[in-house]
Write a protein that holds these residues in place. Structure first.
Motif, PDB file in Angstrom:
ATOM      1  N   ALA A  65       0.816  -1.216   0.000  1.00 16.87           N
ATOM      2  CA  ALA A  65       0.000   0.000   0.000  1.00 16.87           C
ATOM      3  C   ALA A  65       0.847   1.262   0.000  1.00 16.87           C
ATOM      4  O   ALA A  65       0.301   2.367   0.028  1.00 16.87           O
ATOM      5  N   HIS A  66       2.147   1.129  -0.049  1.00 18.79           N
ATOM      6  CA  HIS A  66       3.044   2.286  -0.090  1.00 18.79           C
ATOM      7  C   HIS A  66       2.684   3.225  -1.231  1.00 18.79           C
ATOM      8  O   HIS A  66       2.894   4.444  -1.142  1.00 18.79           O
ATOM      9  N   ASN A  67       2.120   2.674  -2.285  1.00 16.32           N
ATOM     10  CA  ASN A  67       1.706   3.487  -3.428  1.00 16.32           C
ATOM     11  C   ASN A  67       0.668   4.535  -3.030  1.00 16.32           C
ATOM     12  O   ASN A  67       0.579   5.603  -3.656  1.00 16.32           O
ATOM     13  N   ASP A  68      -0.107   4.266  -1.974  1.00 16.51           N
ATOM     14  CA  ASP A  68      -1.234   5.121  -1.619  1.00 16.51           C
ATOM     15  C   ASP A  68      -1.108   5.724  -0.224  1.00 16.51           C
ATOM     16  O   ASP A  68      -2.119   6.077   0.390  1.00 16.51           O
ATOM     17  N   TYR A  69       0.110   5.824   0.300  1.00 18.92           N
ATOM     18  CA  TYR A  69       0.284   6.402   1.630  1.00 18.92           C
ATOM     19  C   TYR A  69      -0.245   7.833   1.703  1.00 18.92           C
ATOM     20  O   TYR A  69      -0.827   8.236   2.713  1.00 18.92           O
ATOM     21  N   ASN A  70      -0.048   8.617   0.648  1.00 18.79           N
ATOM     22  CA  ASN A  70      -0.517   9.999   0.671  1.00 18.79           C
ATOM     23  C   ASN A  70      -2.046  10.048   0.743  1.00 18.79           C
ATOM     24  O   ASN A  70      -2.626  10.901   1.426  1.00 18.79           O
ATOM     25  N   ASP A  85       2.022  12.020   9.148  1.00 21.45           N
ATOM     26  CA  ASP A  85       2.239  10.773   8.427  1.00 21.45           C
ATOM     27  C   ASP A  85       1.795   9.616   9.310  1.00 21.45           C
ATOM     28  O   ASP A  85       2.559   9.089  10.118  1.00 21.45           O
ATOM     29  N   GLY A  86       0.537   9.238   9.166  1.00 23.31           N
ATOM     30  CA  GLY A  86      -0.017   8.187  10.009  1.00 23.31           C
ATOM     31  C   GLY A  86       0.489   6.803   9.693  1.00 23.31           C
ATOM     32  O   GLY A  86       0.237   5.860  10.455  1.00 23.31           O
ATOM     33  N   THR A  87       1.213   6.651   8.597  1.00 23.35           N
ATOM     34  CA  THR A  87       1.715   5.329   8.238  1.00 23.35           C
ATOM     35  C   THR A  87       2.938   4.927   9.064  1.00 23.35           C
ATOM     36  O   THR A  87       3.226   3.740   9.195  1.00 23.35           O
ATOM     37  N   ASP A 318       6.917  18.814   5.427  1.00 30.54           N
ATOM     38  CA  ASP A 318       7.698  17.800   4.710  1.00 30.54           C
ATOM     39  C   ASP A 318       6.878  16.522   4.522  1.00 30.54           C
ATOM     40  O   ASP A 318       7.231  15.453   5.044  1.00 30.54           O
ATOM     41  N   PRO A 319       5.774  16.604   3.786  1.00 28.86           N
ATOM     42  CA  PRO A 319       4.817  15.476   3.722  1.00 28.86           C
ATOM     43  C   PRO A 319       5.377  14.203   3.114  1.00 28.86           C
ATOM     44  O   PRO A 319       4.888  13.109   3.407  1.00 28.86           O
ATOM     45  N   PHE A 320       6.401  14.320   2.261  1.00 27.97           N
ATOM     46  CA  PHE A 320       6.949  13.132   1.605  1.00 27.97           C
ATOM     47  C   PHE A 320       8.398  12.858   2.005  1.00 27.97           C
ATOM     48  O   PHE A 320       9.086  12.075   1.352  1.00 27.97           O
ATOM     49  N   TRP A 321       8.879  13.517   3.044  1.00 29.24           N
ATOM     50  CA  TRP A 321      10.236  13.302   3.546  1.00 29.24           C
ATOM     51  C   TRP A 321      11.285  13.585   2.467  1.00 29.24           C
ATOM     52  O   TRP A 321      12.287  12.862   2.340  1.00 29.24           O
TER      53      TRP A 321
END
Length: 585
Positions: A65-70, A85-87, A318-321
């Motif tokens: 599911a890494h494809n849809d973390y956002n 980032d709740g993941t 920094d939403p995507f690091w």
């Protein structure tokens, strides 16, 4: 007269002590047992196996599911009002739980292989129960709030299935050592038959699994279609603030062929780019208009919107690091981004000859443009000077009117329909989420000359699967990653896959047969004794309490300086005990 020789001193069994100690806190020899496992402990073993399988699926789900973390984080933002980032905590707890349960599984298998009684410590039982309950709650929560994401599992298996099959077959083949040992030690024929049949059923099932594995990447490479075009979803939101001019310019640097954006209409009729319904997440509205933070974005006029900064949040959150990878110049450009209008985006697309697809959000009923929203958007398209054949029009409302006013627009639907229905309404393109179209449907759309665009594609494995399926274009937030995928990750001819499948099955079968023969030969003509059984083999069966007393005496005899004779351990019993030196008169 029979002379008794001193008993032989035990060798230390550190490995066995660690295995039984870590699993059941049985570090002493006298605490271990070769008796059959109790039914209660068998139940806990079944619970352990079930929890391991459940966590394995849960871990695999979140990995793919890494494809849809956002998408998941945006869902959490809508629920809590705070972006985070709740993941991260989910992945951390899942990895820790899976590692712990897998470790217990390995210890349990070692117990079975060594013939030790399973006796899980109470603390492990508490932790096992906690892991089972939390994972079950997680599965139920995802099913209720993000149920469509479960589709990622069968889709990902199209990319990983052939290789997971080999891994599973290797694991089951390795288990044959334990199964063969258990069968060789067993004295009951019925038990041997049941165990062998159960194991062979699982093995045969794995041998035949490839008959049901389907992947578009198992194909003739000569029939592979051209590389799917990449459309920048909100520009390049991993490298720049979403829906800003700099984000779309960064996307162009990643060789995208088009842009996808979300469009709202201001109170004075200016279409602008904004994904959320409010301005809290992607602007500094809390500083400029603190009393209007919760107001719908469409109730701001264009003058007010231009006063907002749309880039500083990206550097802060920094939403995507990825902020640490940016240069000082890029950070400076990002910090000065403002809200982008649809007309600005269309002019940029016209200059670079890039297509634009946008989702138009209708204003609320009390909005001045609630009824004129289609005309206001069409006017912005015409004023930008962009060629109409570069604009993909998605709203279904007043589509016939739009076709008359702007016949050159590419009519696009965001609702899944049959190719015949799309052609009937003059729709030539379709925009869907990637889980809404199967490989067969993708090929049917292609044969019907319907260009299909799937979103949101961020992972190379997913891009490769869709490429092999024949999709014409994808929308991505990670154009910089897909840029590095010039060819599908893997591609295999059907005959090559068949050869690999048959070869692996034959090798596995040969290894299993060899292990069973070796274990039978190894066990034949000999009897497996543990250290306690060596000393007690000549004794009649005693109560558990007596055996424990004898074991304690045996341990104490090792600690002292010298080892007592057999008559000291078992006085007045009338049994003869033999040592390796025999009987001397």
């Amino acid at each position: 007269m029979v002379k008794h020789q001193p008993l032989q001193v035990y060798e230390r069994q550190l490995c066995l002590s660690c295995i039984t100690g870590l699993y059941g806190c049985r570090w002493k020899r006298y605490q271990r047992s070769h008796d059959d496992t109790t039914k209660w402990e068998l139940l806990w073993s079944i619970i352990l196996l079930f929890t391991f399988c459940l966590l394995l699926v849960w871990f695999y789900f979140w990995w793919e599911a890494h494809n849809d973390y956002n998408e998941f984080n945006w869902f959490l933002y809508n629920c809590s009002g705070e972006w985070s980032d709740g993941t991260v905590p989910i992945l951390a707890t899942t990895a820790a739980g899976f590692t712990y349960i897998a470790f217990l599984m390995v210890l349990a298998l070692c117990h079975v292989a060594l013939g030790q009684q399973l006796n899980l410590h109470w603390l492990h039982k508490v932790m096992l129960t906690a892991a089972l309950l939390t994972t079950t709650v997680g599965v139920i929560s995802v099913n209720q709030t993000w149920g469509q994401e479960w589709d990622v599992i069968p889709i990902s298996l199209q990319a990983t299935g052939p290789f997971l099959h080999i891994g599973a077959l290797a694991a089951v083949t390795a288990l044959s050592w334990i199964v063969a040992g258990q069968v060789a030690r067993a004295e009951k024929t019925m038990f041997q038959v049941v165990v062998v049949l159960l194991y062979l059923s699982v093995l045969l099932g794995l041998y035949l699994v490839p008959l049901y594995i389907t992947s578009p990447c198992i194909m003739d490479p000569t029939t592979l279609k051209q590389r799917p075009d990449v459309i920048g979803h909100q520009g390049a939101p991993m490298l720049a603030p979403e829906n800003t001019l700099w984000s779309f310019q960064r996307a162009l640097q990643m060789n995208v062929t088009g842009f996808e954006a979300d469009v709202a209409i201001s109170v004075d009729g200016v279409p602008f780019l904004m994904h959320d319904h409010t301005l809290r997440r992607t602007t500094d509205i809390e500083k400029v208009f603190p009393d209007r933070q919760m107001q719908d974005a469409s109730f701001f006029n264009w003058t007010d919107l231009q006063q907002l900064n749309a880039g500083q949040w990206f550097l802060k959150v920094d939403p995507f690091w990825t902020v640490h990878t940016l240069s000082p110049r890029e950070k400076h450009l990002i910090a000065n981004q403002s809200v982008c209008s649809l007309e600005q985006l269309l002019k940029l697309a016209s200059y670079h000859n890039s297509t634009v697809v946008f989702r138009l959000r209708r204003p609320p009923p009390t909005h001045p443009c609630h009824h004129s929203w289609i005309n206001d958007t069409l006017q912005a398209v015409q004023q930008s000077g962009v060629p109409q054949n570069l604009v993909m029009w998605t709203p279904d409302e007043h589509r016939a009117q739009v076709r008359q006013l702007a016949p050159g627009l590419i009519q696009t639907s965001v609702e899944k329909q049959s190719p015949q229905s799309l052609q009937q309404y003059g729709i030539s393109r379709l925009l869907l989420r990637y889980n809404q179209a199967s490989t067969e449907e993708i090929r049917n759309f292609s044969q019907s000359n319907i260009n299909l665009t799937l979103y949101t594609i961020n992972e190379p494995w997913l891009y490769s699967v869709l490429w092999c399926s024949g999709v014409s274009s994808v929308s991505s937030e990670a154009s910089h990653i897909l840029k590095k995928v010039p060819y599908p990750i893997w591609l295999m001819r059907p005959d090559e896959y068949c050869l690999m499948w048959v070869s692996v099955d034959l090798i596995s079968f040969a290894v299993v047969v060899g292990i069973f023969i070796f274990q039978k030969y190894r066990m034949s003509g000999m009897r497996s004794y543990n250290p306690e059984q060596i000393m007690l083999s000549a004794a009649v069966r005693r109560s558990s309490r007596d055996l424990n007393v004898m074991k304690e005496k045996l341990i104490f005899s090792e600690v002292g300086n010298g080892v007592g004779g057999a008559d000291e351990l078992f006085p007045d019993e009338g049994y003869d005990y033999y040592t390796n030196q025999g009987i001397s008169q």
